[in-house]
Design an enzyme around this catalytic site. Sequence first.
Site, PDB file in Angstrom:
ATOM      1  N   ASP A  30     -10.721  41.016   5.359  1.00 59.76           N
ATOM      2  CA  ASP A  30      -9.824  40.901   4.206  1.00 59.76           C
ATOM      3  C   ASP A  30     -10.489  41.571   2.999  1.00 59.76           C
ATOM      4  O   ASP A  30     -11.689  41.429   2.765  1.00 59.76           O
ATOM      5  CB  ASP A  30      -9.532  39.421   3.922  1.00 59.76           C
ATOM      6  CG  ASP A  30      -8.351  39.241   2.985  1.00 59.76           C
ATOM      7  OD1 ASP A  30      -7.318  38.716   3.441  1.00 59.76           O
ATOM      8  OD2 ASP A  30      -8.456  39.613   1.794  1.00 59.76           O
ATOM      9  N   ILE A  31      -9.691  42.309   2.227  1.00 63.50           N
ATOM     10  CA  ILE A  31     -10.215  43.049   1.078  1.00 63.50           C
ATOM     11  C   ILE A  31     -10.628  42.101  -0.056  1.00 63.50           C
ATOM     12  O   ILE A  31     -11.426  42.481  -0.925  1.00 63.50           O
ATOM     13  CB  ILE A  31      -9.152  44.070   0.582  1.00 63.50           C
ATOM     14  CG1 ILE A  31      -9.796  45.183  -0.208  1.00 63.50           C
ATOM     15  CG2 ILE A  31      -8.038  43.394  -0.194  1.00 63.50           C
ATOM     16  CD1 ILE A  31      -8.873  46.365  -0.462  1.00 63.50           C
ATOM     17  N   ASN A  87       0.361  32.254   6.948  1.00 59.84           N
ATOM     18  CA  ASN A  87       1.345  31.879   5.936  1.00 59.84           C
ATOM     19  C   ASN A  87       2.697  32.467   6.313  1.00 59.84           C
ATOM     20  O   ASN A  87       2.774  33.600   6.787  1.00 59.84           O
ATOM     21  CB  ASN A  87       0.913  32.411   4.569  1.00 59.84           C
ATOM     22  CG  ASN A  87      -0.397  31.806   4.096  1.00 59.84           C
ATOM     23  OD1 ASN A  87      -0.635  30.618   4.276  1.00 59.84           O
ATOM     24  ND2 ASN A  87      -1.259  32.626   3.500  1.00 59.84           N
ATOM     25  N   GLY A  93       2.668  31.508   0.316  1.00 63.18           N
ATOM     26  CA  GLY A  93       1.602  32.425  -0.064  1.00 63.18           C
ATOM     27  C   GLY A  93       1.567  33.718   0.716  1.00 63.18           C
ATOM     28  O   GLY A  93       0.609  34.488   0.589  1.00 63.18           O
ATOM     29  N   GLN A  94       2.589  33.986   1.552  1.00 62.09           N
ATOM     30  CA  GLN A  94       2.583  35.260   2.280  1.00 62.09           C
ATOM     31  C   GLN A  94       2.886  36.403   1.313  1.00 62.09           C
ATOM     32  O   GLN A  94       3.890  36.373   0.585  1.00 62.09           O
ATOM     33  CB  GLN A  94       3.621  35.255   3.413  1.00 62.09           C
ATOM     34  CG  GLN A  94       3.541  36.522   4.272  1.00 62.09           C
ATOM     35  CD  GLN A  94       4.492  36.516   5.475  1.00 62.09           C
ATOM     36  OE1 GLN A  94       5.305  35.601   5.638  1.00 62.09           O
ATOM     37  NE2 GLN A  94       4.375  37.541   6.309  1.00 62.09           N
ATOM     38  N   HIS A 100      -0.063  38.063  10.186  1.00 62.87           N
ATOM     39  CA  HIS A 100      -1.523  38.149  10.273  1.00 62.87           C
ATOM     40  C   HIS A 100      -2.079  36.744  10.304  1.00 62.87           C
ATOM     41  O   HIS A 100      -1.623  35.865   9.562  1.00 62.87           O
ATOM     42  CB  HIS A 100      -2.109  38.944   9.108  1.00 62.87           C
ATOM     43  CG  HIS A 100      -1.562  38.560   7.770  1.00 62.87           C
ATOM     44  ND1 HIS A 100      -0.338  39.001   7.319  1.00 62.87           N
ATOM     45  CD2 HIS A 100      -2.066  37.760   6.810  1.00 62.87           C
ATOM     46  CE1 HIS A 100      -0.112  38.500   6.116  1.00 62.87           C
ATOM     47  NE2 HIS A 100      -1.134  37.732   5.780  1.00 62.87           N
ATOM     48  N   LEU A 101      -3.070  36.567  11.150  1.00 60.38           N
ATOM     49  CA  LEU A 101      -3.760  35.290  11.270  1.00 60.38           C
ATOM     50  C   LEU A 101      -5.060  35.408  10.482  1.00 60.38           C
ATOM     51  O   LEU A 101      -5.916  36.243  10.804  1.00 60.38           O
ATOM     52  CB  LEU A 101      -4.033  35.013  12.751  1.00 60.38           C
ATOM     53  CG  LEU A 101      -4.536  33.633  13.139  1.00 60.38           C
ATOM     54  CD1 LEU A 101      -3.547  32.537  12.734  1.00 60.38           C
ATOM     55  CD2 LEU A 101      -4.804  33.588  14.648  1.00 60.38           C
ATOM     56  N   HIS A 102      -5.176  34.607   9.415  1.00 60.01           N
ATOM     57  CA  HIS A 102      -6.437  34.575   8.664  1.00 60.01           C
ATOM     58  C   HIS A 102      -7.472  33.812   9.489  1.00 60.01           C
ATOM     59  O   HIS A 102      -7.163  32.732  10.024  1.00 60.01           O
ATOM     60  CB  HIS A 102      -6.262  33.818   7.345  1.00 60.01           C
ATOM     61  CG  HIS A 102      -5.359  34.463   6.338  1.00 60.01           C
ATOM     62  ND1 HIS A 102      -5.831  35.174   5.264  1.00 60.01           N
ATOM     63  CD2 HIS A 102      -4.005  34.489   6.233  1.00 60.01           C
ATOM     64  CE1 HIS A 102      -4.810  35.596   4.524  1.00 60.01           C
ATOM     65  NE2 HIS A 102      -3.692  35.198   5.094  1.00 60.01           N
TER      66      HIS A 102
HETATM   67  P1  AMP Z   1      -1.119  36.635   2.875  1.00 58.96           P
HETATM   68  O1  AMP Z   1      -1.214  36.306   1.387  1.00 58.96           O
HETATM   69  O2  AMP Z   1      -1.219  35.444   3.766  1.00 58.96           O
HETATM   70  O3  AMP Z   1       0.102  37.502   3.150  1.00 58.96           O
HETATM   71  O4  AMP Z   1      -2.404  37.503   3.192  1.00 58.96           O
HETATM   72  C1  AMP Z   1      -2.490  38.867   2.892  1.00 58.96           C
HETATM   73  C2  AMP Z   1      -3.948  39.190   2.843  1.00 58.96           C
HETATM   74  O5  AMP Z   1      -4.078  40.594   2.930  1.00 58.96           O
HETATM   75  C3  AMP Z   1      -4.634  38.754   1.541  1.00 58.96           C
HETATM   76  O6  AMP Z   1      -5.675  37.834   1.849  1.00 58.96           O
HETATM   77  C4  AMP Z   1      -5.142  40.049   0.953  1.00 58.96           C
HETATM   78  O7  AMP Z   1      -6.398  39.923   0.325  1.00 58.96           O
HETATM   79  C5  AMP Z   1      -5.210  40.950   2.189  1.00 58.96           C
HETATM   80  N1  AMP Z   1      -5.121  42.374   1.914  1.00 58.96           N
HETATM   81  C6  AMP Z   1      -4.239  43.001   1.099  1.00 58.96           C
HETATM   82  N2  AMP Z   1      -4.463  44.332   1.117  1.00 58.96           N
HETATM   83  C7  AMP Z   1      -5.497  44.533   1.972  1.00 58.96           C
HETATM   84  C8  AMP Z   1      -6.207  45.685   2.405  1.00 58.96           C
HETATM   85  N3  AMP Z   1      -5.895  46.921   1.971  1.00 58.96           N
HETATM   86  N4  AMP Z   1      -7.221  45.536   3.287  1.00 58.96           N
HETATM   87  C9  AMP Z   1      -7.563  44.310   3.739  1.00 58.96           C
HETATM   88  N5  AMP Z   1      -6.927  43.185   3.361  1.00 58.96           N
HETATM   89  C10 AMP Z   1      -5.918  43.281   2.488  1.00 58.96           C
END
Ligand code: AMP
Length: 114
Positions: A30-31, A87, A93-94, A100-102
């Site tokens: 995750d970024i 999410n 919070g999505q 995507h699975l955190h």
């Molecule tokens: P969600 O809020 O559950 O939809 O999670 C989206 C996740 O994607 C967040 O934790 C962001 O930090 C992550 N994210 C967004 N852009 C990028 C990226 N370019 N590379 C890696 N992770 C990202």
Amino acid sequence: MSDCLFCKMANGEITPDIVHETDDILAFRDINPQAPTHVLVIPRRHISSINDLTEADQELVGKLYLGAKAVAGKEGIRESGYRTVMNCGAGAGQTVFHIHLHVLGGRGMQWPPG
Ligand code: AMP
Ligand code: ZN
């Protein structure tokens, strides 16, 4: 989906920091990490949210969890513990609408989440 960020990662248009991959899934850092390990496991195929899953996706969803287990092994957090979160919807919070699975670990976790 040509305008989907995670599809671009899945097809190589954007190169994330990959931790684990198979023919069907991709796991990358995750970024904006919320824990020492914070990896996202995605299907290569676009699915917008849990609400868009069908019976045909059952095996693929299982593969996301096996991906999380593989990530935990590679990151050395399998025994200490880790949290998996998916999410669904803006209210939860999505922010990226490609499922995507955190996978979060490497620190203590609280419950309930915020
Ligand atoms: P969600 O809020 O559950 O939809 O999670 C989206 C996740 O994607 C967040 O934790 C962001 O930090 C992550 N994210 C967004 N852009 C990028 C990226 N370019 N590379 C890696 N992770 C990202
Ligand atoms: Zn996508």
